[in-house]
Design a protein around this motif. Structure first.
Motif, PDB file in Angstrom:
ATOM      1  N   VAL A  38       8.440   9.236 -18.202  1.00  0.00           N
ATOM      2  CA  VAL A  38       8.153   7.244 -17.784  1.00  0.00           C
ATOM      3  C   VAL A  38       9.459   6.815 -17.932  1.00  0.00           C
ATOM      4  O   VAL A  38       9.651   5.083 -17.628  1.00  0.00           O
ATOM      5  CB  VAL A  38       7.512   7.081 -19.168  1.00  0.00           C
ATOM      6  N   ALA A  39      10.208   7.164 -19.065  1.00  0.00           N
ATOM      7  CA  ALA A  39      11.697   6.409 -19.041  1.00  0.00           C
ATOM      8  C   ALA A  39      12.361   6.174 -17.880  1.00  0.00           C
ATOM      9  O   ALA A  39      13.152   5.420 -17.782  1.00  0.00           O
ATOM     10  CB  ALA A  39      12.347   7.174 -20.033  1.00  0.00           C
ATOM     11  N   ARG A  40      12.175   6.959 -17.019  1.00  0.00           N
ATOM     12  CA  ARG A  40      12.660   6.952 -15.834  1.00  0.00           C
ATOM     13  C   ARG A  40      12.264   6.210 -14.941  1.00  0.00           C
ATOM     14  O   ARG A  40      13.047   5.775 -13.929  1.00  0.00           O
ATOM     15  CB  ARG A  40      12.526   8.764 -15.085  1.00  0.00           C
ATOM     16  N   VAL A  41      11.033   6.084 -15.015  1.00  0.00           N
ATOM     17  CA  VAL A  41      10.590   5.359 -14.186  1.00  0.00           C
ATOM     18  C   VAL A  41      10.900   3.134 -15.067  1.00  0.00           C
ATOM     19  O   VAL A  41      11.253   2.609 -13.617  1.00  0.00           O
ATOM     20  CB  VAL A  41       8.816   4.854 -14.730  1.00  0.00           C
ATOM     21  N   GLY A  42      10.866   3.111 -16.171  1.00  0.00           N
ATOM     22  CA  GLY A  42      11.982   2.338 -16.387  1.00  0.00           C
ATOM     23  C   GLY A  42      13.307   2.003 -16.177  1.00  0.00           C
ATOM     24  O   GLY A  42      13.920   1.076 -15.702  1.00  0.00           O
ATOM     25  N   ARG A  43      13.719   3.204 -15.407  1.00  0.00           N
ATOM     26  CA  ARG A  43      15.750   2.612 -15.043  1.00  0.00           C
ATOM     27  C   ARG A  43      15.387   2.301 -13.787  1.00  0.00           C
ATOM     28  O   ARG A  43      15.864   2.205 -13.037  1.00  0.00           O
ATOM     29  CB  ARG A  43      16.272   4.288 -15.188  1.00  0.00           C
ATOM     30  N   ASP A  93       9.379   7.145   5.842  1.00  0.00           N
ATOM     31  CA  ASP A  93       9.133   7.455   5.312  1.00  0.00           C
ATOM     32  C   ASP A  93       8.627   7.550   3.496  1.00  0.00           C
ATOM     33  O   ASP A  93       8.207   8.633   2.628  1.00  0.00           O
ATOM     34  CB  ASP A  93      11.047   8.655   5.236  1.00  0.00           C
ATOM     35  N   ASP A  94       7.990   6.647   3.522  1.00  0.00           N
ATOM     36  CA  ASP A  94       8.096   6.153   2.283  1.00  0.00           C
ATOM     37  C   ASP A  94       6.315   6.323   2.900  1.00  0.00           C
ATOM     38  O   ASP A  94       5.373   6.382   1.463  1.00  0.00           O
ATOM     39  CB  ASP A  94       7.885   5.047   2.187  1.00  0.00           C
ATOM     40  N   GLU A  95       5.813   6.471   3.623  1.00  0.00           N
ATOM     41  CA  GLU A  95       4.002   6.053   3.807  1.00  0.00           C
ATOM     42  C   GLU A  95       3.410   7.358   3.349  1.00  0.00           C
ATOM     43  O   GLU A  95       2.482   6.629   2.891  1.00  0.00           O
ATOM     44  CB  GLU A  95       3.873   6.445   5.546  1.00  0.00           C
ATOM     45  N   GLN A  96       3.035   8.823   3.364  1.00  0.00           N
ATOM     46  CA  GLN A  96       3.537   9.298   2.772  1.00  0.00           C
ATOM     47  C   GLN A  96       2.884   9.095   1.130  1.00  0.00           C
ATOM     48  O   GLN A  96       2.009   9.855   0.458  1.00  0.00           O
ATOM     49  CB  GLN A  96       3.245  11.271   3.025  1.00  0.00           C
ATOM     50  N   SER A  97       3.961   9.107   0.388  1.00  0.00           N
ATOM     51  CA  SER A  97       4.652   8.726  -1.555  1.00  0.00           C
ATOM     52  C   SER A  97       3.573   7.405  -1.229  1.00  0.00           C
ATOM     53  O   SER A  97       2.600   7.337  -2.424  1.00  0.00           O
ATOM     54  CB  SER A  97       5.960   7.453  -1.195  1.00  0.00           C
ATOM     55  N   LEU A  98       2.994   6.558  -0.076  1.00  0.00           N
ATOM     56  CA  LEU A  98       1.927   5.232  -0.732  1.00  0.00           C
ATOM     57  C   LEU A  98       0.853   6.265  -0.798  1.00  0.00           C
ATOM     58  O   LEU A  98      -0.122   5.919  -1.319  1.00  0.00           O
ATOM     59  CB  LEU A  98       2.535   4.460   0.461  1.00  0.00           C
ATOM     60  N   SER A  99       0.125   7.756   0.304  1.00  0.00           N
ATOM     61  CA  SER A  99      -1.104   7.153   0.328  1.00  0.00           C
ATOM     62  C   SER A  99      -1.047   8.420  -1.382  1.00  0.00           C
ATOM     63  O   SER A  99      -1.943   8.657  -1.112  1.00  0.00           O
ATOM     64  CB  SER A  99      -1.139   8.850   1.414  1.00  0.00           C
ATOM     65  N   LEU A 133      10.813   4.929  -6.881  1.00  0.00           N
ATOM     66  CA  LEU A 133      10.028   5.280  -7.789  1.00  0.00           C
ATOM     67  C   LEU A 133       8.831   4.870  -6.938  1.00  0.00           C
ATOM     68  O   LEU A 133       7.328   6.432  -7.932  1.00  0.00           O
ATOM     69  CB  LEU A 133       9.189   3.505  -8.248  1.00  0.00           C
ATOM     70  N   LEU A 134       8.719   4.724  -5.758  1.00  0.00           N
ATOM     71  CA  LEU A 134       7.475   4.785  -5.056  1.00  0.00           C
ATOM     72  C   LEU A 134       7.074   6.732  -4.821  1.00  0.00           C
ATOM     73  O   LEU A 134       5.910   7.226  -4.979  1.00  0.00           O
ATOM     74  CB  LEU A 134       7.262   4.494  -3.722  1.00  0.00           C
ATOM     75  N   LYS A 135       8.115   6.960  -4.895  1.00  0.00           N
ATOM     76  CA  LYS A 135       8.415   8.964  -4.680  1.00  0.00           C
ATOM     77  C   LYS A 135       7.889   9.571  -6.201  1.00  0.00           C
ATOM     78  O   LYS A 135       7.495  10.698  -5.922  1.00  0.00           O
ATOM     79  CB  LYS A 135       8.949   9.165  -4.413  1.00  0.00           C
ATOM     80  N   GLN A 136       8.074   8.532  -7.294  1.00  0.00           N
ATOM     81  CA  GLN A 136       7.463   9.641  -8.949  1.00  0.00           C
ATOM     82  C   GLN A 136       6.645   9.344  -8.875  1.00  0.00           C
ATOM     83  O   GLN A 136       5.627  10.056  -9.466  1.00  0.00           O
ATOM     84  CB  GLN A 136       8.895   9.279  -9.576  1.00  0.00           C
ATOM     85  N   LEU A 137       6.282   7.892  -8.491  1.00  0.00           N
ATOM     86  CA  LEU A 137       4.766   7.356  -9.227  1.00  0.00           C
ATOM     87  C   LEU A 137       3.558   8.403  -8.832  1.00  0.00           C
ATOM     88  O   LEU A 137       2.738   8.613 -10.106  1.00  0.00           O
ATOM     89  CB  LEU A 137       4.756   5.928  -8.993  1.00  0.00           C
TER      90      LEU A 137
END
Length: 399
Positions: free
Chosen positions: A107-112, A75-81, A122-126
């Motif tokens: 960015v604050a959400r990234v920190g959380r 499920d994370d492969e697409q986010s990584l690509s 995080l991988l989905k958001q980045l």
């Protein structure tokens, strides 16, 4: 089985066998004892960072490759690509720029997410945030906007380093440094240097990382003042002591570690409180956790356990990731002094604090493998942690 599904000691055996090497050949090339290598491979001893570095050099690999990459869920492969694509497009702003408040909130959400070790979220958001922050920085061209972009790159490095995706990690720290250099930002430069030194750490170039940290400390002391100076010098010293603890020459490592430890305590006292800035944590509490880890890496488990006696107060208020990492280090120290039950108890506490972190952490997996090898009877806690981590227990443990 992929390298990330094997604990580090088992991965060493697989890498050696893939080369057609005997244990004698690898031990000789790495300048480690045959007895130690044999115990590491079968699960009677944990693979230390120093030994991992020696074995990596002998096999022409990075330390991260010896520890093993963490597997990517389907499920994370697409986010990584998408994230790799966004990294390539660092100089290609796209679409309408977001407002500063929106970028700051993301960015604050990234920190959380980082504090809670919510890696998949995080991988989905980045990927999307990286593109938004890039467009925003080009549009407004302010120090704050470029720092926000640098912090997103720092999060990319963080995710990549924890999965041992070192090509991505090294690219991320290069982009991070590029972003903070667009506008003068000494604090951002110190944070970027700290992450870049982490790439040296994961690559096994501890001396190179120490030299980078020392240059960055000089720059921070010259360009900053007050609490920002103390914070910048502090986070750099934490990285410095970690690097020093893993230097092959333990006499040199202890000398360098004590220098960074003394400086860290000094600036922590100057700061007077725990600071969490740009997803970096520094103060007396986090310094204590790093000193414990450094003593352990230097081959001083009893000294590490002396610090652990008072660690509960230090861990109060720290992020789940820092708590879990410290509990894993305490488990390693207890295992080193022969306290198998204590090691299992500390490892269980790490899983309670941050399950995803404990599962991905290579030393957490290694400690679990060794504890399972040394236990002579079935243990409910051991079986539960094995199921959570995916680490295969030794046959005799399963009864």
């Amino acid at each position: 089985m992929s390298t990330g599904e094997r604990p580090p000691g088992a991965n060493v055996a697989a890498l050696r066998n893939a080369r057609g090497w005997s244990q004698v050949k690898l031990a000789r090339k790495a300048n480690v004892s045959l007895s130690l290598l044999s115990k590491v491979e079968v699960g009677d001893r944990t693979l230390t960072h120093a030994t991992a570095a020696a074995l990596a050099k002998a096999m022409g690999l990075t330390v991260a490759e010896v520890l093993g990459r963490a597997p990517v869920l389907r499920d994370d492969e697409q986010s990584l690509s998408h994230l790799r694509s966004a990294l390539r497009d660092y100089d290609a702003p796209d679409g309408q720029p977001a407002v500063a408040q929106q970028i700051a909130a993301e960015v604050a959400r990234v920190g959380r997410y980082r504090d809670g070790f919510e890696v998949r979220a995080l991988l989905k958001q980045l990927p999307g945030l990286l593109r938004q922050a890039t467009t925003h920085a080009y549009a407004v061209n302010t120090a704050d906007a470029w720092m926000a972009l640098a912090e997103v790159y720092s999060a990319v490095y963080w995710v990549a380093a924890r999965h041992r995706w070192m090509d991505m990690a090294e690219l991320a720290v290069t982009r991070q440094r590029w972003a903070v250099e667009q506008k003068a930002n000494p604090l951002g430069g110190a944070v970027a240097a700290r992450d870049r030194a982490g790439a040296y750490l994961n690559g096994g170039d501890y001396e190179g990382g120490l030299a980078l940290v020392d240059r960055a400390i000089v720059d921070a002391e010259a360009a900053l003042s007050g609490p920002e100076r103390a914070f910048a010098v502090g986070v750099l010293n934490l990285r410095g002591m970690t690097l020093a603890g893993r230097v092959g020459d333990k006499m040199e490592g202890r000398r360098e570690a004590e220098r960074h430890i003394a400086s860290a305590w000094q600036v922590a006292e100057e700061l007077g409180a725990e600071w969490n800035r740009h997803s970096m944590l520094f103060g007396t509490k986090n310094t204590a956790t790093h000193v414990l880890a450094t003593r352990l890496d230097l081959g001083m488990p009893r000294d590490a356990l002396l610090i652990a006696d008072d660690i509960d107060a230090a861990l109060t208020g720290l992020t789940p990731t820092r708590v879990a990492a410290t509990r894993i280090n305490i488990a390693r120290a207890r295992l080193d002094v022969g306290d198998r039950d204590g090691a299992l108890e500390s490892l269980s506490a790490a899983y309670e604090a941050a399950p995803q972190m404990a599962k991905l952490n290579p030393m957490g997996r290694e400690v679990l493998r060794v504890v399972s090898s040394l236990h002579l009877r079935s243990n409910p806690t051991l079986l539960r942690l094995a199921k959570l981590s995916g680490v295969k227990l030794q046959p005799h443990v399963q009864g």
